[in-house]
Scaffold this motif. Sequence first.
Motif, mmCIF file in Angstrom:
data_model
loop_
_atom_site.group_PDB
_atom_site.id
_atom_site.type_symbol
_atom_site.label_atom_id
_atom_site.label_comp_id
_atom_site.label_asym_id
_atom_site.label_seq_id
_atom_site.Cartn_x
_atom_site.Cartn_y
_atom_site.Cartn_z
ATOM 1 N N ARG A 136 0.842 -1.207 0.000
ATOM 2 C CA ARG A 136 0.000 0.000 0.000
ATOM 3 C C ARG A 136 0.875 1.255 0.000
ATOM 4 O O ARG A 136 0.642 2.194 -0.770
ATOM 5 N N GLN A 137 1.882 1.268 0.861
ATOM 6 C CA GLN A 137 2.762 2.431 0.948
ATOM 7 C C GLN A 137 3.567 2.622 -0.329
ATOM 8 O O GLN A 137 3.870 3.756 -0.721
ATOM 9 N N LEU A 138 3.894 1.520 -0.996
ATOM 10 C CA LEU A 138 4.586 1.643 -2.278
ATOM 11 C C LEU A 138 3.698 2.349 -3.299
ATOM 12 O O LEU A 138 4.192 3.168 -4.093
ATOM 13 N N GLU A 139 2.409 2.072 -3.297
ATOM 14 C CA GLU A 139 1.501 2.748 -4.229
ATOM 15 C C GLU A 139 1.477 4.256 -3.970
ATOM 16 O O GLU A 139 1.432 5.059 -4.911
ATOM 17 N N ILE A 140 1.522 4.649 -2.695
ATOM 18 C CA ILE A 140 1.573 6.077 -2.369
ATOM 19 C C ILE A 140 2.874 6.681 -2.885
ATOM 20 O O ILE A 140 2.896 7.773 -3.474
ATOM 21 N N TYR A 141 3.973 5.963 -2.698
ATOM 22 C CA TYR A 141 5.273 6.435 -3.167
ATOM 23 C C TYR A 141 5.285 6.551 -4.690
ATOM 24 O O TYR A 141 5.807 7.530 -5.241
ATOM 25 N N LEU A 142 4.714 5.570 -5.376
ATOM 26 C CA LEU A 142 4.675 5.601 -6.832
ATOM 27 C C LEU A 142 3.922 6.833 -7.336
ATOM 28 O O LEU A 142 4.314 7.442 -8.346
ATOM 29 N N ASP A 143 2.857 7.216 -6.646
ATOM 30 C CA ASP A 143 2.156 8.446 -7.018
ATOM 31 C C ASP A 143 3.077 9.656 -6.885
ATOM 32 O O ASP A 143 3.007 10.600 -7.678
ATOM 33 N N GLY A 144 3.955 9.612 -5.883
ATOM 34 C CA GLY A 144 4.897 10.708 -5.691
ATOM 35 C C GLY A 144 5.951 10.786 -6.793
ATOM 36 O O GLY A 144 6.524 11.849 -7.024
ATOM 37 N N LEU A 145 6.219 9.671 -7.459
ATOM 38 C CA LEU A 145 7.178 9.664 -8.554
ATOM 39 C C LEU A 145 6.609 10.293 -9.825
ATOM 40 O O LEU A 145 7.362 10.737 -10.692
ATOM 41 N N ARG A 146 5.298 10.318 -9.940
ATOM 42 C CA ARG A 146 4.679 10.704 -11.201
ATOM 43 C C ARG A 146 4.877 12.194 -11.478
ATOM 44 O O ARG A 146 4.865 13.032 -10.576
ATOM 45 N N SER A 147 5.049 12.515 -12.737
ATOM 46 C CA SER A 147 5.228 13.899 -13.156
ATOM 47 C C SER A 147 3.877 14.612 -13.169
ATOM 48 O O SER A 147 2.827 13.965 -13.222
ATOM 49 N N PRO A 148 3.873 15.954 -13.127
ATOM 50 C CA PRO A 148 2.602 16.691 -13.160
ATOM 51 C C PRO A 148 1.763 16.390 -14.399
ATOM 52 O O PRO A 148 0.533 16.459 -14.358
ATOM 53 N N GLY A 149 2.411 16.034 -15.497
ATOM 54 C CA GLY A 149 1.677 15.771 -16.727
ATOM 55 C C GLY A 149 1.249 14.331 -16.911
ATOM 56 O O GLY A 149 0.684 13.980 -17.947
ATOM 57 N N ALA A 150 1.506 13.472 -15.911
ATOM 58 C CA ALA A 150 1.183 12.049 -16.038
ATOM 59 C C ALA A 150 -0.317 11.814 -16.000
ATOM 60 O O ALA A 150 -1.088 12.643 -15.506
ATOM 61 N N SER A 151 -0.740 10.681 -16.530
ATOM 62 C CA SER A 151 -2.158 10.315 -16.511
ATOM 63 C C SER A 151 -2.636 10.193 -15.069
ATOM 64 O O SER A 151 -1.911 9.686 -14.210
ATOM 65 N N PRO A 152 -3.846 10.645 -14.744
ATOM 66 C CA PRO A 152 -4.330 10.574 -13.364
ATOM 67 C C PRO A 152 -4.563 9.133 -12.922
ATOM 68 O O PRO A 152 -4.840 8.257 -13.733
ATOM 69 N N ARG A 153 -4.453 8.920 -11.634
ATOM 70 C CA ARG A 153 -4.684 7.601 -11.062
ATOM 71 C C ARG A 153 -6.193 7.359 -10.963
ATOM 72 O O ARG A 153 -6.943 8.248 -10.573
ATOM 73 N N HIS A 154 -6.627 6.143 -11.285
ATOM 74 C CA HIS A 154 -8.056 5.827 -11.251
ATOM 75 C C HIS A 154 -8.409 4.784 -10.194
ATOM 76 O O HIS A 154 -9.539 4.746 -9.720
ATOM 77 N N ASP A 155 -7.479 3.922 -9.823
ATOM 78 C CA ASP A 155 -7.797 2.858 -8.873
ATOM 79 C C ASP A 155 -7.500 3.310 -7.445
ATOM 80 O O ASP A 155 -6.648 4.145 -7.193
ATOM 81 N N ALA A 156 -8.244 2.730 -6.499
ATOM 82 C CA ALA A 156 -8.080 3.076 -5.088
ATOM 83 C C ALA A 156 -6.851 2.382 -4.508
ATOM 84 O O ALA A 156 -6.368 1.383 -5.040
#
Length: 222
Positions: free
Chosen positions: A169-189
């Motif tokens: 779960r925490q890795l998923e939060i970290y992965l969101d932090g890696l994403r650039s401002p122009g990246a596709s938005p996250r859709h899954d919970a």
Amino acid sequence: MRVDAQLNRDKIIQAARLIFVHEGPDAPLEKIARRAGVGIATLYRRFPSREDLVMAVATDTLRSLNTAVRTAAEEQPDAFGALRVFMHAALDLKVGAIMPSLLGRIDVEDIIERSGDALDHVTELLQAAQAADEVRADVLPGDVIFMVVRLTRPLPGRAVAEDAALAHRQLEIYLDGLRSPGASPRHDALPGPAIGSAWFRRIRARMAGVAPSAARKATRAA
């Protein structure tokens, strides 16, 4: 090697990896055999010495890590998805916990030479994800590797039965932090476990050795 012999060997390595994470490479071999579901004689047939078993665990871990990153790159349709799949696989291998526990007993560079170095593949995935504007341009390979190392370290005292799931779960939060401002938005919970304040208080109490009844009382009072 016969199929049943290979299966026993794999089970022993997997059991040793889990036990070494918590108890180190000097853990009782009888305990490893029991966890693997084999007799101690079977363990010694596969691994005549403790050093043989330690070397096999280290080699298998790094070889599996290298396979995981190459497989993710081949099977995932985009670089960020491949990076994500690889990092979750690395958590399951507990690479950041098992390898440090074996330092001093193994020659890491020799094992990397025989098993393959995942770092080059991770770097390629990261650069490809950055080129696609899916990952921030200032992220470096060390940010990926050391986050995996941190998340694969078990929480102290085995107080959290959901430790492995929490790391994912925490890795998923970290992965969101890696994403650039122009990246596709996250859709899954986010996956579970979702540890709220009350649940965390109970975990904290177990870590501190507080009796379950006292922990529940503290939770109700809060």
